[in-house]
Design a protein around this motif. Structure first.
Motif, PDB file in Angstrom:
ATOM      1  N   ALA A 136      11.021  -3.381  -1.311  1.00 42.08           N
ATOM      2  CA  ALA A 136       9.888  -3.854  -2.111  1.00 42.08           C
ATOM      3  C   ALA A 136       8.596  -3.821  -1.301  1.00 42.08           C
ATOM      4  O   ALA A 136       7.539  -3.400  -1.805  1.00 42.08           O
ATOM      5  N   SER A 137       8.670  -4.235  -0.049  1.00 37.56           N
ATOM      6  CA  SER A 137       7.479  -4.220   0.812  1.00 37.56           C
ATOM      7  C   SER A 137       7.055  -2.792   1.120  1.00 37.56           C
ATOM      8  O   SER A 137       5.859  -2.481   1.192  1.00 37.56           O
ATOM      9  N   ARG A 138       8.041  -1.904   1.289  1.00 37.59           N
ATOM     10  CA  ARG A 138       7.726  -0.504   1.553  1.00 37.59           C
ATOM     11  C   ARG A 138       6.982   0.108   0.369  1.00 37.59           C
ATOM     12  O   ARG A 138       6.005   0.848   0.546  1.00 37.59           O
ATOM     13  N   ILE A 139       7.427  -0.198  -0.843  1.00 33.16           N
ATOM     14  CA  ILE A 139       6.752   0.322  -2.037  1.00 33.16           C
ATOM     15  C   ILE A 139       5.316  -0.169  -2.090  1.00 33.16           C
ATOM     16  O   ILE A 139       4.389   0.580  -2.438  1.00 33.16           O
TER      17      ILE A 139
ATOM     18  N   GLU B 278      -0.545   1.011  -1.614  1.00 30.00           N
ATOM     19  CA  GLU B 278      -1.842   0.777  -0.976  1.00 30.00           C
ATOM     20  C   GLU B 278      -2.381   2.057  -0.348  1.00 30.00           C
ATOM     21  O   GLU B 278      -3.573   2.369  -0.472  1.00 30.00           O
ATOM     22  N   GLU B 279      -1.519   2.807   0.329  1.00 32.04           N
ATOM     23  CA  GLU B 279      -1.953   4.047   0.973  1.00 32.04           C
ATOM     24  C   GLU B 279      -2.384   5.093  -0.054  1.00 32.04           C
ATOM     25  O   GLU B 279      -3.430   5.743   0.104  1.00 32.04           O
ATOM     26  N   LEU B 280      -1.593   5.256  -1.108  1.00 33.58           N
ATOM     27  CA  LEU B 280      -1.925   6.255  -2.130  1.00 33.58           C
ATOM     28  C   LEU B 280      -3.156   5.841  -2.929  1.00 33.58           C
ATOM     29  O   LEU B 280      -3.957   6.695  -3.331  1.00 33.58           O
ATOM     30  N   GLN B 281      -3.294   4.546  -3.171  1.00 36.39           N
ATOM     31  CA  GLN B 281      -4.488   4.055  -3.877  1.00 36.39           C
ATOM     32  C   GLN B 281      -5.743   4.390  -3.066  1.00 36.39           C
ATOM     33  O   GLN B 281      -6.760   4.827  -3.609  1.00 36.39           O
TER      34      GLN B 281
END
Length: 474
Positions: free
Chosen positions: A237-240, A245-248
């Motif tokens: 869940a934290s990885r997702i 955040e990175e893709l946003q």
């Protein structure tokens, strides 16, 4: 929840009347509900001895995921959603057998049904892909969550909705009705306006607009974030969340000067989708037996089932939504979709282009042997033990009538109105059927005619655990 249900309804006495030993059988039922890894080198379960380890693989199978919970919800969800179900649990049920694996009893299946095991996990994937994480149903669930967060400390005077997690009596009152409770709250409570507005948008289909979807190239993104992951070691869940955040950030950088698009008008979500546990081959922990050697358990490699099986069984999907609901998307739709295609094409972290759219058990202590017959839409007429009926009649269990199995999915699929209540009945029935197969049909091959694999109390405890497995769902 199980503990509360027992205490508030005097079920301990009823259980004693039916021959259960509360000191050991209640522990056993709780262990079945929580699930245990029956392959641990040291046997740590307290409810049953090691020779009955296979019983822990019926309700919540932590070893390989093949359990009656999955069998029933696959059949039931597909039925109500109108999605073809290519998996028939009866083939696995009828071939189930207890065999020794490294000195411990495990449930094994005939080698010829190995393809059905893959079929089970593929059906689960299809169900999630087409319905449970449908592009509209998914964003509806996100908006319902947002509304609940906003109403958390407003809806109920003097306490938060979330406080119910520490108060089981209050938690019992939480059902799908909270949606209507917020939606229909009097206008005299202006603090609920924002939460109510979100739910009104859902009802009136004023929803964020789906821009596009692509698959994430997780290996490359993990490499970029390797230093961060080594430091934090996040769960899935934290990885997702990190991926989102990175893709946003990348998406907003790409369109920040791309008029008339406004970077703040878009949100990106990463979805986890696959056959089962992340990164696991579906049959890694499944044992089989052959016709010629029914008591010898063995594992099968993927190539032994078929050379056409996929090499990957898990993926992450990336979805972009236009979050404004004022009708302005029509003005920017073409530009947004073109930008999404361009982003996918030039982003090394995107893997591909845009996606298109029973027989009653004899009772003890002279109790009445009369069970109750339920007309189930999936399993037909099923008869449950009187003790199970006593549990079903409690307020804590009846609450499940008001918990939809698929949450907000009924707002996309009109037929998806079935509840946790009927799913729980189906689980109890399948749990009893599984033990019956293991107990009666396999005795000759297992040479256990002098001593049963499971006694009446075992059967009853497993069925109670299956029945109560979803009690705490909300």
């Amino acid at each position: 929840m199980f503990h509360c249900m027992r205490k508030k309804n005097g079920l301990d006495k009823v259980m004693k009347d039916y021959g259960l030993n509360l000191d050991e059988d209640i522990v056993f039922i709780e262990e079945l509900i929580q699930g245990r890894t029956s392959s641990d080198s040291k046997w740590t379960a307290k409810g049953r001895p090691e020779n009955k380890s296979f019983l822990y693989e019926i309700v919540a199978n932590k070893l390989n995921g093949i359990d009656v919970d999955k069998w029933d919800y696959l059949a039931r969800d597909c039925h109500y959603l109108g999605i073809p179900n290519g998996f028939n649990h009866q083939r696995l049920l009828k071939s189930a057998r207890v065999c020794k694996v490294d000195g411990r009893n495990h449930i094994c299946f005939r080698d010829k049904v190995a393809d059905d095991v893959y079929g089970m996990f593929h059906t689960r994937y299809t169900l999630h892909r087409q319905a449970l994480q449908h592009k509209i149903g998914y964003i509806i669930d996100i908006k319902i969550k947002d509304a609940l967060v906003l109403a958390d400390d407003i809806l109920i005077p003097e306490r938060k909705i979330s406080d119910a997690i520490d108060d089981i009596l209050e938690y019992t009152k939480l059902t799908d009705h909270i949606f209507d409770q917020i939606l229909n709250q009097s206008d005299s409570n202006p603090h609920l306006d924002e939460a109510r507005s979100i739910l009104q948008d859902i009802v009136n289909r004023r929803l964020p607009k789906f821009v596009g979807e692509a698959r994430l190239n997780e290996d490359k993104l993990k490499e970029k974030l390797r230093a961060r992951f080594e430091k934090e070691q996040p769960d899935n869940a934290s990885r997702i969340q990190v991926y989102q955040e990175e893709l946003q950030k990348q998406w907003r950088e790409m369109i920040q000067d791309n008029k008339p698009l406004n970077a703040e008008d878009f949100d990106i979500y990463v979805l986890d989708m696959g056959f089962g546990e992340v990164g696991k081959e579906p049959i890694d922990n499944v044992h089989f037996y052959s016709k010629n050697e029914p008591n010898k358990a063995f594992k099968m490699d993927k190539y032994q089932v078929s050379s056409l099986k996929p090499s990957r069984f898990h993926e992450y999907l990336v979805r972009v939504y236009y979050i404004k609901t004022d009708g302005s998307y029509q003005k920017v739709q073409q530009k947004a979709e073109e930008s999404f295609h361009e982003w996918c094409k030039n982003n090394k972290f995107i893997d591909s282009g845009v996606e298109e759219e029973t027989v009653e058990e004899p009772s003890q202590n002279n109790q009445s042997s009369s069970g109750k017959v339920f007309n189930d839409p999936i399993h037909g007429h099923i008869e449950l033990h009187p003790l199970l009926v006593k549990i079903i009649d409690t307020p804590q269990f009846q609450r499940l009538r008001h918990i939809k199995q698929l949450g907000g999915t009924h707002l996309v699929y009109p037929g998806a109105t079935h509840t946790r209540f009927e799913h729980s009945l189906g689980m109890a029935y399948l749990a009893g059927s599984m033990i019956k197969v293991l107990q009666e049909e396999q005795q000759k091959a297992l040479q256990t005619t002098k001593q049963d694999l499971a006694d009446e109390k075992d059967v009853l405890c497993v069925q109670i655990a299956a029945l109560c497995y979803n009690l705490g769902d909300c």
